[in-house]
Design a protein around this motif. Structure first.
Motif: not given
Length: 243
Positions: A171-190
């Motif tokens: 529910a904390d948007e900052a925590a959500t964005m941290r998850l998004v950042d980790v997922l977006n940092a994957a070596p292969v984006g798909t």
């Protein structure tokens, strides 16, 4: 949708789900496969299906163990799972391997085709669609499925006891964005994945095939009717009903 910031997070994940990557090996199998054959072979080493438009090589990736304290599994888009109930069928409790079957496709594309919780190292004698309370197979029209909608290019597994603490944390948007950042940092984006602790256990997140859509999950049952696996099919590899 919870806020404009959450919408921005979804856009980032959608962009991630559309990026190309990957390469294909060479072992082949007949086509088309039955659901039973495909779900059994998709996580085996060196397996390749050969549809008319080009080979699809599948490789298994172990992403950790999922904690299952209550024996009730929720499958959902982890960023849109407020109202998703656990499946009606109960599973064993404990910690179980969480595996992805990643498809390497023509034109250097790579996708998460299947996500699996492996509850027992026994073959599945049959597969049945996972249903939530109030759902039946009889109320489905031909060609339709029960499943969950994906709006962020991401699917997830979690125990029902983990859902409330997970929702409270995100529910904390900052925590959500941290998850998004980790997922977006994957070596292969798909094809990205993430395991994070919440409450009594953890939540597993992973890219959902081609991205947004509506996806079914299936319980694998052994000859005695005991649950050995739960697989979410992200629609990357086509299969046919029957043996």
């Amino acid at each position: 949708m919870r806020s404009a910031t959450r919408s921005f997070a979804w856009c980032l994940l959608l962009a991630m789900a559309c990026a190309p990557a990957g390469r294909a090996p060479a072992v082949e199998a007949s086509w088309p496969l039955s659901q039973e054959a495909l779900f059994s072979q998709a996580f085996a080493p060196g397996f390749t299906a050969t549809p008319p438009d080009g080979p699809i090589a599948l490789s298994r990736i172990e992403i950790g163990k999922l904690g299952v304290p209550s024996g009730r599994i929720v499958a959902c888009d982890p960023f849109v799972c407020d109202r998703i109930e656990a499946f009606s069928r109960r599973v064993p409790t404990g910690k179980f391997p969480l595996q992805l079957a990643v498809a390497r496709l023509p034109h250097d594309d790579e996708r998460v085709a299947f996500a699996r919780i492996l509850f027992a190292d026994r073959p599945a004698a049959r597969w049945e669609m996972a249903l939530r309370p109030g759902q039946t197979l009889e109320d489905l029209k031909p060609g339709y499925i029960h499943g969950y909608g994906v709006d962020t290019g991401t699917g997830a597994f979690m125990d029902a006891a983990t859902q409330a603490p997970y929702l409270a944390a995100t529910a904390d948007e900052a925590a959500t964005m941290r998850l998004v950042d980790v997922l977006n940092a994957a070596p292969v984006g798909t094809r990205a994945w993430l395991l994070r602790p919440y409450g009594q256990a953890n939540v597993a997140m992973f890219s959902s095939g081609w991205g947004d859509g509506f996806y079914a999950s299936y319980f694998g049952l052994d000859s005695a009717g005991r649950v050995v696996a739960l697989v979410t099919d992200f629609g990357v590899v086509e299969w046919r009903a029957g043996k």
